[in-house]
Design an enzyme around this catalytic site. Structure first.
Site, PDB file in Angstrom:
ATOM      1  N   SER A   8     -10.093   6.423   1.280  1.00 58.32           N
ATOM      2  CA  SER A   8      -8.940   6.387   0.632  1.00 58.32           C
ATOM      3  C   SER A   8      -8.183   7.551   0.052  1.00 58.32           C
ATOM      4  O   SER A   8      -8.715   8.523  -0.640  1.00 58.32           O
ATOM      5  CB  SER A   8      -8.996   5.662  -0.850  1.00 58.32           C
ATOM      6  OG  SER A   8      -8.013   5.578  -1.491  1.00 58.32           O
ATOM      7  N   HIS A  33      -7.297   4.753   4.542  1.00 59.20           N
ATOM      8  CA  HIS A  33      -6.745   3.574   3.581  1.00 59.20           C
ATOM      9  C   HIS A  33      -5.971   4.221   2.695  1.00 59.20           C
ATOM     10  O   HIS A  33      -5.811   5.496   2.130  1.00 59.20           O
ATOM     11  CB  HIS A  33      -7.892   3.165   2.635  1.00 59.20           C
ATOM     12  CG  HIS A  33      -7.901   2.273   1.795  1.00 59.20           C
ATOM     13  ND1 HIS A  33      -7.859   0.949   2.141  1.00 59.20           N
ATOM     14  CD2 HIS A  33      -7.618   2.106   0.139  1.00 59.20           C
ATOM     15  CE1 HIS A  33      -7.608  -0.162   0.928  1.00 59.20           C
ATOM     16  NE2 HIS A  33      -7.628   1.018  -0.039  1.00 59.20           N
ATOM     17  N   ASP A  35      -3.154   3.614  -0.708  1.00 64.10           N
ATOM     18  CA  ASP A  35      -2.951   2.554  -1.650  1.00 64.10           C
ATOM     19  C   ASP A  35      -1.538   2.876  -2.165  1.00 64.10           C
ATOM     20  O   ASP A  35      -1.099   3.893  -2.719  1.00 64.10           O
ATOM     21  CB  ASP A  35      -3.903   2.984  -2.875  1.00 64.10           C
ATOM     22  CG  ASP A  35      -5.289   2.633  -2.507  1.00 64.10           C
ATOM     23  OD1 ASP A  35      -5.789   1.571  -2.465  1.00 64.10           O
ATOM     24  OD2 ASP A  35      -6.220   3.604  -2.469  1.00 64.10           O
ATOM     25  N   MET A  37       1.101   1.599  -5.111  1.00 66.93           N
ATOM     26  CA  MET A  37       1.057   1.184  -6.405  1.00 66.93           C
ATOM     27  C   MET A  37       2.409   1.239  -7.037  1.00 66.93           C
ATOM     28  O   MET A  37       3.154   2.430  -6.851  1.00 66.93           O
ATOM     29  CB  MET A  37       0.354   1.981  -7.146  1.00 66.93           C
ATOM     30  CG  MET A  37      -1.228   1.865  -6.668  1.00 66.93           C
ATOM     31  SD  MET A  37      -2.256   2.880  -7.673  1.00 66.93           S
ATOM     32  CE  MET A  37      -3.852   2.724  -6.931  1.00 66.93           C
ATOM     33  N   HIS A  66      -2.790  -0.823   1.613  1.00 62.62           N
ATOM     34  CA  HIS A  66      -3.188  -1.920   0.614  1.00 62.62           C
ATOM     35  C   HIS A  66      -2.225  -1.718  -0.519  1.00 62.62           C
ATOM     36  O   HIS A  66      -1.935  -0.701  -1.215  1.00 62.62           O
ATOM     37  CB  HIS A  66      -4.654  -1.210  -0.052  1.00 62.62           C
ATOM     38  CG  HIS A  66      -4.860  -1.908  -1.185  1.00 62.62           C
ATOM     39  ND1 HIS A  66      -5.987  -1.558  -1.958  1.00 62.62           N
ATOM     40  CD2 HIS A  66      -4.676  -3.140  -1.629  1.00 62.62           C
ATOM     41  CE1 HIS A  66      -6.060  -2.290  -3.070  1.00 62.62           C
ATOM     42  NE2 HIS A  66      -5.511  -3.382  -3.029  1.00 62.62           N
ATOM     43  N   MET A  68      -0.495  -2.723  -3.729  1.00 59.83           N
ATOM     44  CA  MET A  68      -0.510  -3.074  -5.146  1.00 59.83           C
ATOM     45  C   MET A  68       0.910  -3.349  -5.872  1.00 59.83           C
ATOM     46  O   MET A  68       1.100  -2.393  -6.504  1.00 59.83           O
ATOM     47  CB  MET A  68      -1.501  -2.203  -5.752  1.00 59.83           C
ATOM     48  CG  MET A  68      -2.929  -2.671  -5.482  1.00 59.83           C
ATOM     49  SD  MET A  68      -4.048  -1.339  -5.686  1.00 59.83           S
ATOM     50  CE  MET A  68      -3.797  -0.200  -4.352  1.00 59.83           C
ATOM     51  N   MET A 137     -11.792  -6.402  -4.323  1.00 54.63           N
ATOM     52  CA  MET A 137     -11.836  -5.466  -5.436  1.00 54.63           C
ATOM     53  C   MET A 137     -13.040  -5.341  -6.279  1.00 54.63           C
ATOM     54  O   MET A 137     -13.183  -6.204  -6.871  1.00 54.63           O
ATOM     55  CB  MET A 137     -10.331  -5.438  -6.187  1.00 54.63           C
ATOM     56  CG  MET A 137      -9.009  -5.135  -5.702  1.00 54.63           C
ATOM     57  SD  MET A 137      -8.721  -3.562  -4.840  1.00 54.63           S
ATOM     58  CE  MET A 137      -9.319  -2.486  -6.039  1.00 54.63           C
ATOM     59  N   ASP A 175     -13.286  -2.478  -1.970  1.00 51.36           N
ATOM     60  CA  ASP A 175     -12.514  -1.268  -2.275  1.00 51.36           C
ATOM     61  C   ASP A 175     -12.915  -1.090  -3.832  1.00 51.36           C
ATOM     62  O   ASP A 175     -12.752  -2.065  -4.627  1.00 51.36           O
ATOM     63  CB  ASP A 175     -11.143  -1.728  -2.096  1.00 51.36           C
ATOM     64  CG  ASP A 175     -10.342  -0.487  -2.313  1.00 51.36           C
ATOM     65  OD1 ASP A 175     -10.732   0.676  -2.953  1.00 51.36           O
ATOM     66  OD2 ASP A 175      -8.920  -0.516  -2.424  1.00 51.36           O
TER      67      ASP A 175
HETATM   68  C1  DX5 Z   1      -7.912   1.317  -6.396  1.00 54.72           C
HETATM   69  C2  DX5 Z   1      -7.514   1.549  -5.006  1.00 54.72           C
HETATM   70  C3  DX5 Z   1      -8.669   1.998  -4.256  1.00 54.72           C
HETATM   71  C4  DX5 Z   1      -9.158   3.476  -4.761  1.00 54.72           C
HETATM   72  C5  DX5 Z   1     -10.665   3.550  -4.541  1.00 54.72           C
HETATM   73  O1  DX5 Z   1      -6.664   0.583  -7.097  1.00 54.72           O
HETATM   74  O2  DX5 Z   1      -7.370   0.270  -4.345  1.00 54.72           O
HETATM   75  O3  DX5 Z   1      -8.599   2.123  -3.018  1.00 54.72           O
HETATM   76  O4  DX5 Z   1      -8.371   4.628  -4.141  1.00 54.72           O
HETATM   77  O5  DX5 Z   1     -11.124   4.722  -4.961  1.00 54.72           O
HETATM   78  P1  DX5 Z   1     -12.736   4.997  -5.549  1.00 54.72           P
HETATM   79  O6  DX5 Z   1     -13.298   4.840  -4.137  1.00 54.72           O
HETATM   80  O7  DX5 Z   1     -12.720   6.201  -5.982  1.00 54.72           O
HETATM   81  O8  DX5 Z   1     -13.014   3.905  -6.277  1.00 54.72           O
HETATM   82 ZN    ZN Z   2      -7.138   0.598  -2.233  1.00 52.38          ZN
END
Ligand code: DX5
Ligand code: ZN
Length: 221
Positions: A8, A33, A35, A37, A66, A68, A137, A175
């Protein structure tokens, strides 16, 4: 079964992204990956299209995006144009899930649905045959580096059974808080794809860590 590994980018060094992207290219990672947000669906803001557009030009691995964000259905085409190969939206963030999944697939991407830790897998019963992936999650979404929620193993096992019962070919992605200790247990429980941020980017040898995660199934007894 050997899992796919999706580091990620959230835990990468954004001051020197090129070197982390090169590390990914030279590693045995299967996907990258990303993220996204929005500060509304989750209490954090990450990055958006300008970063994605620049990353896609340098990364040779498929982009696993991903979302969010609220109303992900409004941005499906934009993420395809920004280079997403896999697009995952949250069950909790979309009104018309079937319609959004159909659109993702019709644009040539793999479609994933993500469940927050409190959302039961049974809610996916009818949609599973239309999905390429379910993202479990294993932390509350919003931040990297959080502690893994232990109840996730049982959730993965339940989902695996539901996938078989519904004749779905959806893969299971996990994840949040994934590390070298829990990775083999996650694969044993039924995980097909492991996301790892902190474990990869904050390790002394990220490429070696990616390869250790990828081979974690060999330690399953
Ligand atoms: C959290 C993200 C993850 C995050 C995971 O909301 O969706 O993808 O980057 O990070 P680690 O592996 O450090 O928990
Ligand atoms: Zn993620």
């Amino acid at each position: 079964m050997q899992p796919l590994i999706a580091p990620s980018l959230l835990s990468a060094n954004f001051g020197n992204l090129d070197s982390d992207l090169e590390m990914i290219n030279n590693s045995s990672a299967d996907w990258l990956h990303l993220d996204i947000m929005d500060g509304v669906f989750v209490p954090n803001i990450s990055f958006g299209f300008p970063v994605l557009n620049s990353v896609r030009k340098k990364v040779k691995k498929p982009l696993d995006v991903h979302l969010m964000i609220v109303k992900p259905e409004n941005y499906i085409e934009s993420f395809r144009d920004a280079g997403a190969s896999v697009l995952t939206i949250h069950y909790e963030a979309v009104d018309h899930l079937h319609s959004a999944i159909t659109q993702i697939r019709s644009l040539g991407m793999k479609a994933g649905v993500s469940l927050n830790p409190h959302t039961p897998v049974i809610l996916l019963e009818e949609i599973l045959p239309y999905l390429d992936m379910v993202l479990i999650m294993s932390v509350n979404p919003g931040f990297g580096g959080q502690a893994f929620i232990e109840g996730s193993y049982q959730k993965i096992r339940k989902l695996k059974i539901l996938i078989a019962e519904t004749g779905s070919s959806a893969k299971i992605q996990v994840d949040g808080g994934v590390n070298l200790g829990n990775a083999p247990l996650l694969v044993k429980a039924g995980a097909d794809i492991l996301v790892a941020g902190n474990t990869v980017f904050n390790s002394p040898d990220p490429q070696e860590t990616i390869s250790a995660l990828k081979n974690c199934h060999k330690t399953i007894t």
